[in-house]
Design an enzyme around this catalytic site. Structure first.
Site, mmCIF file in Angstrom:
data_model
loop_
_atom_site.group_PDB
_atom_site.id
_atom_site.type_symbol
_atom_site.label_atom_id
_atom_site.label_comp_id
_atom_site.label_asym_id
_atom_site.label_seq_id
_atom_site.Cartn_x
_atom_site.Cartn_y
_atom_site.Cartn_z
ATOM 1 N N GLN A 194 0.777 -1.243 0.000
ATOM 2 C CA GLN A 194 0.000 0.000 0.000
ATOM 3 C C GLN A 194 0.811 1.297 0.000
ATOM 4 O O GLN A 194 0.491 2.236 -0.722
ATOM 5 C CB GLN A 194 -0.947 0.013 1.218
ATOM 6 C CG GLN A 194 -1.853 1.216 1.242
ATOM 7 C CD GLN A 194 -2.786 1.323 2.427
ATOM 8 O OE1 GLN A 194 -3.308 2.378 2.704
ATOM 9 N NE2 GLN A 194 -3.012 0.238 3.143
ATOM 10 N N GLU A 213 1.432 -1.288 8.270
ATOM 11 C CA GLU A 213 0.640 -0.165 8.786
ATOM 12 C C GLU A 213 0.579 -0.064 10.319
ATOM 13 O O GLU A 213 0.960 0.931 10.904
ATOM 14 C CB GLU A 213 -0.787 -0.297 8.212
ATOM 15 C CG GLU A 213 -1.812 0.645 8.796
ATOM 16 C CD GLU A 213 -1.584 2.090 8.405
ATOM 17 O OE1 GLU A 213 -1.331 2.350 7.216
ATOM 18 O OE2 GLU A 213 -1.658 2.972 9.281
ATOM 19 N N ASP A 261 0.695 3.761 6.048
ATOM 20 C CA ASP A 261 0.909 3.414 4.638
ATOM 21 C C ASP A 261 0.590 4.582 3.710
ATOM 22 O O ASP A 261 1.475 5.170 3.091
ATOM 23 C CB ASP A 261 0.025 2.221 4.261
ATOM 24 C CG ASP A 261 0.605 0.897 4.736
ATOM 25 O OD1 ASP A 261 1.820 0.840 5.002
ATOM 26 O OD2 ASP A 261 -0.143 -0.085 4.840
ATOM 27 N N GLY A 295 -7.420 20.235 19.571
ATOM 28 C CA GLY A 295 -7.087 21.657 19.621
ATOM 29 C C GLY A 295 -7.574 22.278 20.910
ATOM 30 O O GLY A 295 -7.936 21.588 21.863
ATOM 31 N N GLY A 296 -7.590 23.587 20.940
ATOM 32 C CA GLY A 296 -7.986 24.289 22.160
ATOM 33 C C GLY A 296 -9.503 24.430 22.310
ATOM 34 O O GLY A 296 -9.980 25.012 23.275
HETATM 35 N N1 COA Z 1 11.830 -9.942 -9.581
HETATM 36 C C1 COA Z 1 12.541 -10.705 -8.741
HETATM 37 N N2 COA Z 1 12.526 -10.518 -7.393
HETATM 38 C C2 COA Z 1 11.737 -9.542 -6.912
HETATM 39 C C3 COA Z 1 10.966 -8.720 -7.752
HETATM 40 C C4 COA Z 1 11.026 -8.949 -9.151
HETATM 41 N N3 COA Z 1 10.332 -8.210 -10.021
HETATM 42 N N4 COA Z 1 10.289 -7.827 -6.975
HETATM 43 C C5 COA Z 1 10.612 -8.109 -5.701
HETATM 44 N N5 COA Z 1 11.491 -9.118 -5.648
HETATM 45 C C6 COA Z 1 12.120 -9.732 -4.475
HETATM 46 C C7 COA Z 1 12.935 -8.750 -3.674
HETATM 47 O O1 COA Z 1 14.175 -8.535 -4.299
HETATM 48 C C8 COA Z 1 13.039 -9.475 -2.336
HETATM 49 O O2 COA Z 1 14.030 -10.459 -2.436
HETATM 50 P P1 COA Z 1 15.159 -10.696 -1.294
HETATM 51 O O3 COA Z 1 14.425 -10.867 -0.018
HETATM 52 O O4 COA Z 1 15.818 -11.960 -1.762
HETATM 53 O O5 COA Z 1 16.047 -9.535 -1.280
HETATM 54 C C9 COA Z 1 11.722 -10.224 -2.264
HETATM 55 O O6 COA Z 1 11.120 -10.108 -3.563
HETATM 56 C C10 COA Z 1 10.701 -9.763 -1.245
HETATM 57 O O7 COA Z 1 10.649 -8.376 -1.117
HETATM 58 P P2 COA Z 1 10.223 -7.733 0.284
HETATM 59 O O8 COA Z 1 10.098 -6.280 0.143
HETATM 60 O O9 COA Z 1 11.169 -8.223 1.334
HETATM 61 O O10 COA Z 1 8.750 -8.366 0.512
HETATM 62 P P3 COA Z 1 8.137 -9.025 1.823
HETATM 63 O O11 COA Z 1 6.809 -9.530 1.398
HETATM 64 O O12 COA Z 1 9.044 -9.988 2.459
HETATM 65 O O13 COA Z 1 7.959 -7.781 2.815
HETATM 66 C C11 COA Z 1 7.143 -5.626 3.486
HETATM 67 C C12 COA Z 1 6.920 -6.882 2.637
HETATM 68 C C13 COA Z 1 6.042 -4.617 3.130
HETATM 69 C C14 COA Z 1 7.054 -5.969 4.973
HETATM 70 C C15 COA Z 1 8.527 -5.043 3.175
HETATM 71 O O14 COA Z 1 8.622 -4.831 1.799
HETATM 72 C C16 COA Z 1 8.816 -3.732 3.891
HETATM 73 O O15 COA Z 1 9.102 -3.683 5.081
HETATM 74 N N6 COA Z 1 8.784 -2.619 3.142
HETATM 75 C C17 COA Z 1 9.114 -1.306 3.649
HETATM 76 C C18 COA Z 1 8.038 -0.748 4.504
HETATM 77 C C19 COA Z 1 6.713 -0.693 3.829
HETATM 78 O O16 COA Z 1 6.541 -0.094 2.795
HETATM 79 N N7 COA Z 1 5.727 -1.294 4.497
HETATM 80 C C20 COA Z 1 4.332 -1.073 4.186
HETATM 81 C C21 COA Z 1 3.818 -1.895 3.153
HETATM 82 S S1 COA Z 1 2.164 -1.365 2.892
#
Ligand code: COA
Length: 425
Positions: free
Chosen positions: A17, A139, A168, A247-248
């Site tokens: 998001q 979030e 988010d 607020g106030g």
């Molecule tokens: N091709 C190949 N690999 C891809 C890709 C693509 N097109 N797009 C993503 N990936 C891979 C990434 O390189 C990553 O690989 P790695 O772990 O080997 O480095 C993997 O997909 C997963 O990415 P990640 O961002 O770690 O996803 P997740 O599902 O594990 O985590 C979140 C999700 C949201 C918790 C995390 O992305 C995060 O903390 N983001 C920052 C904060 C944030 O925006 N949070 C709110 C989300 S609403």
């Protein structure tokens, strides 16, 4: 009519998001947003909270309007080469991967700069540099760590998270502002820069008034909080203040006619000082206009519970819209508690494009929130979210100018997905 960000091309590496809210705004302002997605799967939200089988979820469609989608395996060598070309051909890379993911993919800030020194790299992470910098964040984690949860809810109840996605979507907004600011600076310097927005910081920014109150506590009780009037001592940190106004001007949520059965038959009522006399007339307490216990705001503070109880006796005799009409006539600030159903059916929100009906080839028509920011010279036309990989060929051809042979080789390399993944798209 041209759009404000026409000519700006965004390499959109966002998912879930926070990031997608940001790039959706950029798309609404006219940028060409190219969403890079993992072959076969795409943004994980495509399949989350699905209401219609096999169709992109509302979660996805409502956050990814006006974008194009390319599927690319960025861990495949040929996929990396395509990503390099995209970096050279875009102005801004936006990402919200877990910390370090872009580096692990081989696209460090230094590498991106080598490929395109004018590129702006914009990132959302859960936390800024510090002890939690490597944590993944969603979030509610941000709401809890940014000060919102400890200050939301009632004093004697649990900390609460709010339905507004301040971690988010709120951070997406912050990042969006950072990006357009960096684009503006680039018109003078010609250089790109890093733009970072941490979700904890974004939430804290929205909780600014609570940090204000934390410091006021050192100088005495927070006398506009209900607990002051109730004679309950303050502790070391800002307490939860229920529905007290931040607020106030004291405010509360009060029952309206029908509250016994309708969970949203309530109105927010603010006893704004300049209209106190009008309030006294409306509720039938004209003597309060001059009575020493009620006439001045300071005198009212220890009596807020009793005052609001009396006002509620009046609001309970009206439905929330009747109360709103009577109060607005007298300039008394108030707001009915609108349900999502009422908002979805509100014709004035539709007229301004804040609620839009969007057509989707697989799910049919659905409602979405349109662009809440209105630019007179850059109106927003909301178009549906892309299907997974819908524009892969178009982007390879028109943006990267690849010929048919190169595209064919790419397909064979698996960079755009395996044959099974492509079949699933
Ligand atoms: N091709 C190949 N690999 C891809 C890709 C693509 N097109 N797009 C993503 N990936 C891979 C990434 O390189 C990553 O690989 P790695 O772990 O080997 O480095 C993997 O997909 C997963 O990415 P990640 O961002 O770690 O996803 P997740 O599902 O594990 O985590 C979140 C999700 C949201 C918790 C995390 O992305 C995060 O903390 N983001 C920052 C904060 C944030 O925006 N949070 C709110 C989300 S609403």
């Amino acid at each position: 009519m041209t759009k404000a960000l026409e000519g700006v091309r965004i390499l959109d590496f966002t998912h879930v998001q926070s990031g997608p809210t940001c790039t959706q705004l950029l798309a609404w302002f006219g940028a060409d947003v190219i969403k890079v997605e993992r072959p076969g799967v795409g943004d994980i939200t495509r399949g989350q909270l699905r209401d219609v089988p096999e169709v992109d979820s509302l979660y996805f469609t409502m956050l990814n309007h006006n974008k194009r989608s390319i599927t690319l395996d960025t861990k495949n060598q040929s996929g990396k080469a395509v990503l390099e070309e995209l970096i050279k051909n875009c102005d801004v890379l936006v990402e919200n991967f877990a910390p370090g993911a872009l580096d692990r993919m081989g696209f460090t800030w230094e590498r991106v700069q080598e490929l395109n020194p004018a590129m702006i790299v914009a990132s959302i992470k859960g936390f800024g540099p510090g002890p939690y910098q490597d944590c993944k964040v969603y979030e509610n984690v941000a709401q809890c760590t940014g000060g919102a949860a400890s200050t939301t809810g009632f004093r004697d109840g649990l900390p609460l998270v709010t339905g507004a996605q301040i971690g988010d979507s709120g951070t997406g907004l912050h990042l969006c502002l950072g990006i357009v600011t960096a684009l503006f600076q680039r018109t003078k310097t010609g250089r790109g820069q890093k733009v970072s927005a941490a979700m904890q910081d974004g939430v804290l920014n929205l909780c600014r008034v609570k940090l204000r109150d934390q410091q006021r506590l050192a100088h005495g009780p927070l006398n506009e909080y209900s607990q002051y009037g109730e004679g309950i001592e303050f502790g070391e940190s800002v307490p939860r203040a229920g529905n007290d106004s931040g607020g106030g001007q004291p405010g509360r949520i009060l029952k309206c006619k029908g509250w016994e059965t309708d969970p949203n038959a309530y109105i927010y009522f603010i006893t704004q000082a300049p209209v106190w006399e009008a309030i006294c007339d409306v509720i039938g307490e004209p003597e309060w206009k001059t009575h020493p216990d009620y006439a001045k705001p300071v005198a009212r503070l220890p009596r807020l519970n009793a005052i609001f109880a009396r006002i509620e006796e009046w609001t309970m005799t009206k439905d929330k819209f009747e109360a709103m009409a009577i109060l607005n006539d007298r300039d008394i600030p108030c707001g009915p508690i609108l349900s999502m159903k009422e908002i979805a059916e509100d014709q004035s929100l539709r007229a301004t494009g804040t609620i839009v009906e969007v057509e989707h080839p697989e799910r049919g028509n659905y409602l979405s929130v349109g662009n809440p920011i209105k630019l007179s010279d850059s109106p927003t036309d909301v178009t549906r979210s892309p299907l997974l990989g819908e524009h892969t060929d178009e982007i390879l051809r028109d943006v990267l100018r690849f010929d048919e042979r190169t595209i064919d080789e790419l397909q064979k390399s698996g960079a755009l997905g395996t044959p099974q993944q492509l079949a699933a798209e």
